[in-house]
Scaffold this motif. Structure first.
Motif, PDB file in Angstrom:
ATOM      1  N   ILE A  40      27.581 -62.188 -47.053  1.00 42.39           N
ATOM      2  CA  ILE A  40      26.561 -62.373 -48.048  1.00 42.39           C
ATOM      3  C   ILE A  40      26.863 -61.649 -49.295  1.00 42.39           C
ATOM      4  O   ILE A  40      26.678 -62.041 -50.583  1.00 42.39           O
ATOM      5  CB  ILE A  40      25.140 -62.163 -47.439  1.00 42.39           C
ATOM      6  CG1 ILE A  40      24.987 -63.006 -46.056  1.00 42.39           C
ATOM      7  CG2 ILE A  40      24.059 -62.118 -48.559  1.00 42.39           C
ATOM      8  CD1 ILE A  40      23.653 -62.435 -45.360  1.00 42.39           C
ATOM      9  N   SER A  51      18.844 -53.888 -43.403  1.00 39.13           N
ATOM     10  CA  SER A  51      19.727 -54.891 -43.254  1.00 39.13           C
ATOM     11  C   SER A  51      19.231 -55.838 -44.558  1.00 39.13           C
ATOM     12  O   SER A  51      19.906 -56.409 -45.134  1.00 39.13           O
ATOM     13  CB  SER A  51      19.773 -55.646 -42.168  1.00 39.13           C
ATOM     14  OG  SER A  51      20.232 -54.697 -41.132  1.00 39.13           O
ATOM     15  N   ILE A  52      17.812 -55.929 -44.433  1.00 36.86           N
ATOM     16  CA  ILE A  52      17.426 -57.157 -45.399  1.00 36.86           C
ATOM     17  C   ILE A  52      17.460 -56.415 -46.992  1.00 36.86           C
ATOM     18  O   ILE A  52      17.755 -57.236 -47.687  1.00 36.86           O
ATOM     19  CB  ILE A  52      15.874 -57.284 -44.920  1.00 36.86           C
ATOM     20  CG1 ILE A  52      15.826 -57.940 -43.741  1.00 36.86           C
ATOM     21  CG2 ILE A  52      15.266 -58.228 -46.132  1.00 36.86           C
ATOM     22  CD1 ILE A  52      16.595 -58.952 -43.776  1.00 36.86           C
ATOM     23  N   VAL A  80      16.468 -64.222 -49.500  1.00 36.14           N
ATOM     24  CA  VAL A  80      16.167 -63.059 -48.832  1.00 36.14           C
ATOM     25  C   VAL A  80      14.980 -62.948 -47.633  1.00 36.14           C
ATOM     26  O   VAL A  80      15.063 -62.807 -46.572  1.00 36.14           O
ATOM     27  CB  VAL A  80      15.700 -61.919 -49.740  1.00 36.14           C
ATOM     28  CG1 VAL A  80      15.461 -60.628 -49.005  1.00 36.14           C
ATOM     29  CG2 VAL A  80      16.943 -61.454 -50.559  1.00 36.14           C
ATOM     30  N   ILE A 100      20.854 -56.917 -48.334  1.00 33.59           N
ATOM     31  CA  ILE A 100      21.271 -58.238 -48.798  1.00 33.59           C
ATOM     32  C   ILE A 100      20.358 -58.562 -50.141  1.00 33.59           C
ATOM     33  O   ILE A 100      21.064 -59.132 -51.101  1.00 33.59           O
ATOM     34  CB  ILE A 100      20.659 -59.376 -47.944  1.00 33.59           C
ATOM     35  CG1 ILE A 100      21.437 -59.303 -46.486  1.00 33.59           C
ATOM     36  CG2 ILE A 100      20.670 -60.623 -48.191  1.00 33.59           C
ATOM     37  CD1 ILE A 100      21.054 -59.980 -45.419  1.00 33.59           C
ATOM     38  N   GLU A 101      19.157 -58.083 -50.359  1.00 36.23           N
ATOM     39  CA  GLU A 101      18.504 -58.079 -51.443  1.00 36.23           C
ATOM     40  C   GLU A 101      19.437 -57.564 -52.811  1.00 36.23           C
ATOM     41  O   GLU A 101      19.269 -57.778 -53.777  1.00 36.23           O
ATOM     42  CB  GLU A 101      17.056 -57.799 -51.421  1.00 36.23           C
ATOM     43  CG  GLU A 101      16.056 -57.981 -52.457  1.00 36.23           C
ATOM     44  CD  GLU A 101      14.740 -57.968 -51.906  1.00 36.23           C
ATOM     45  OE1 GLU A 101      13.835 -58.183 -52.606  1.00 36.23           O
ATOM     46  OE2 GLU A 101      14.435 -57.161 -51.224  1.00 36.23           O
ATOM     47  N   ALA A 108      22.279 -64.794 -43.114  1.00 38.56           N
ATOM     48  CA  ALA A 108      21.042 -64.290 -43.133  1.00 38.56           C
ATOM     49  C   ALA A 108      20.316 -64.320 -41.909  1.00 38.56           C
ATOM     50  O   ALA A 108      19.836 -63.225 -41.145  1.00 38.56           O
ATOM     51  CB  ALA A 108      20.045 -64.478 -44.461  1.00 38.56           C
ATOM     52  N   VAL A 138      22.035 -62.018 -39.651  1.00 36.14           N
ATOM     53  CA  VAL A 138      21.510 -60.600 -39.891  1.00 36.14           C
ATOM     54  C   VAL A 138      20.318 -60.258 -39.265  1.00 36.14           C
ATOM     55  O   VAL A 138      20.478 -59.242 -38.606  1.00 36.14           O
ATOM     56  CB  VAL A 138      21.689 -60.430 -41.421  1.00 36.14           C
ATOM     57  CG1 VAL A 138      21.307 -58.856 -41.840  1.00 36.14           C
ATOM     58  CG2 VAL A 138      22.996 -60.460 -42.110  1.00 36.14           C
ATOM     59  N   ILE A 155      26.592 -59.308 -42.598  1.00 36.43           N
ATOM     60  CA  ILE A 155      26.157 -58.878 -43.929  1.00 36.43           C
ATOM     61  C   ILE A 155      27.006 -59.011 -44.822  1.00 36.43           C
ATOM     62  O   ILE A 155      26.862 -59.480 -45.886  1.00 36.43           O
ATOM     63  CB  ILE A 155      25.638 -57.370 -43.713  1.00 36.43           C
ATOM     64  CG1 ILE A 155      24.329 -57.366 -43.081  1.00 36.43           C
ATOM     65  CG2 ILE A 155      25.503 -56.761 -45.160  1.00 36.43           C
ATOM     66  CD1 ILE A 155      23.868 -55.799 -42.801  1.00 36.43           C
ATOM     67  N   ILE A 213      24.525 -68.366 -47.256  1.00 37.24           N
ATOM     68  CA  ILE A 213      23.882 -67.307 -47.336  1.00 37.24           C
ATOM     69  C   ILE A 213      22.503 -67.105 -46.241  1.00 37.24           C
ATOM     70  O   ILE A 213      22.343 -66.506 -45.644  1.00 37.24           O
ATOM     71  CB  ILE A 213      23.499 -66.895 -48.642  1.00 37.24           C
ATOM     72  CG1 ILE A 213      24.665 -66.634 -49.546  1.00 37.24           C
ATOM     73  CG2 ILE A 213      22.639 -65.570 -48.975  1.00 37.24           C
ATOM     74  CD1 ILE A 213      24.506 -66.236 -50.647  1.00 37.24           C
TER      75      ILE A 213
END
Length: 371
Positions: free
Chosen positions: A238, A78-79, A271, A82-83, A52, A55, A235, A48
């Motif tokens: 993840i 984008s971040i 993250v 993921i979070e 990341a 990403v 993405i 991951i």
């Protein structure tokens, strides 16, 4: 070599996805083998984090191509995706994870504002003696972070509609709209008329009237589409792997008797790892303004976008979301905000500020394992 590494990230991510889709259900029945479980956790954690980085790389490429404000929004969203994916996976897989969103937000606050800022300023002070940054930009970030932190993590403990640190439905809806609106205004100012606040103090001043002329007039649509596809390719693994990680994380915390808050810390590390490493590299190169943009920008986007998304998921699924911090957390959060305001009230930093922030981070870690 760099091109090979960039291409290898999604390949490794999708290979991991394929293996977990084929064999994952069988592997999850052998979690009582602790060494095997630890190996699965390390595999997913590394996969991951590595993907990341891909990403962030693709998002930054799109940001350069699109210009502002779309570029900043692509990187931020984008971040946040993921979070939200990681938090949601753990929330929905475990009925006892009602505090996970709170723990993750709090961990981001402590890791970024105390851990990364502390290590960075200490390292920068040793290497460069003093470092300069754009004071107006840091002040603008903090003027948004302070109210968002109070609304999201402190205020729920003092409302009377609920007694457990959660928000009533009207409060959750209105506070979500408020935080998104406030963050939206900040993004508009950051990428528009006050864009010059977020560049290095020795950079050429930016005239707001010239911003339109700096944006790309002609985009290569094929290249833009290709990088957007690459962003999705990075993405999606993840998002898919987060469900397996959630099960292993839940099992590991339950078996070892580790603090529940440890789950939030691990998600925050996953993250923020790419941006955190980028920030430390920028500080080492004496680009403190860029590091501040990365650090404070991550906190602002987490509070401004992730919490409304988690509240929306909670309202839709009926899963309880407890946001109010315990007493020690409120003290640490408020102290961190005050300390950050003092650190970034002067346009130059030294080793002292780094040492103080780092000491606060150590206190945070002690309180996690010995509340």
């Amino acid at each position: 070599m760099r091109t090979i590494m960039t291409a290898a990230r999604p390949v490794f991510g999708w290979l991991s996805v394929a293996l977990f889709l084929i064999f994952g259900s069988g592997w999850m029945t052998h979690l009582d083998n602790h060494m095997f479980t630890l190996g699965l956790f390390v595999w997913l954690f590394v996969a991951i984090i590595w993907v990341a980085f891909g990403v962030v790389h693709e998002a930054e490429t799109l940001a350069d191509m699109l210009g502002e404000p779309l570029g900043t929004l692509v990187l931020t969203l984008s971040i946040v995706i993921i979070e939200v994916a990681l938090i949601s996976a753990v929330m929905l897989s475990s009925p006892g994870s009602s505090t996970l969103a709170r723990d993750t937000m709090y961990a981001v606050l402590m890791i970024v504002l105390n851990g990364v800022v502390g290590v960075g300023l200490l390292m920068g002070g040793i290497r460069h003696y003093e470092q300069a940054f754009n004071l107006k930009g840091a002040s603008a970030y903090l003027s948004v972070i302070v109210p968002l932190t109070i609304i999201a993590l402190v205020l729920p403990d003092f409302t009377t509609s609920t007694s457990d640190g959660s928000l009533a439905r009207p409060q959750a809806i209105m506070f979500s709209i408020l935080t998104i609106g406030l963050y939206g205004v900040f993004i508009w100012l950051q990428t528009g008329r006050h864009r010059g606040y977020f560049v290095a103090p020795d950079a050429q001043p930016i005239d707001p009237r010239e911003i339109e002329h700096q944006r790309p007039h002609k985009l290569d649509k094929k290249s833009l589409l290709w990088h957007f596809i690459l962003l999705l390719i990075n993405i999606l693994p993840i998002v898919i792997l987060s469900k397996s990680l959630a099960k292993i994380l839940e099992y590991g915390i339950a078996v070892t008797g580790a603090p529940v808050a440890l789950g939030g810390i691990i998600i925050a590390m996953l993250v923020f790892a790419p941006e955190g490493i980028s920030a430390l590299i920028a500080i080492r190169a004496d680009r403190l303004t860029r590091a501040i943009n990365l650090c404070l920008g991550a906190v602002a986007s987490t509070l401004g976008l992730t919490i409304p998304a988690v509240l929306a998921i909670g309202l839709y699924t009926g899963h309880p979301v407890l946001l109010g911090l315990p007493s020690s957390g409120i003290v640490m959060a408020v102290a961190t905000l005050v300390l950050s305001a003092m650190t970034f009230s002067n346009a130059r930093t030294t080793m002292l500020e780094g040492a103080v922030h780092l000491s606060m981070f150590i206190v945070f870690l002690v309180l996690v394992f010995s509340p």
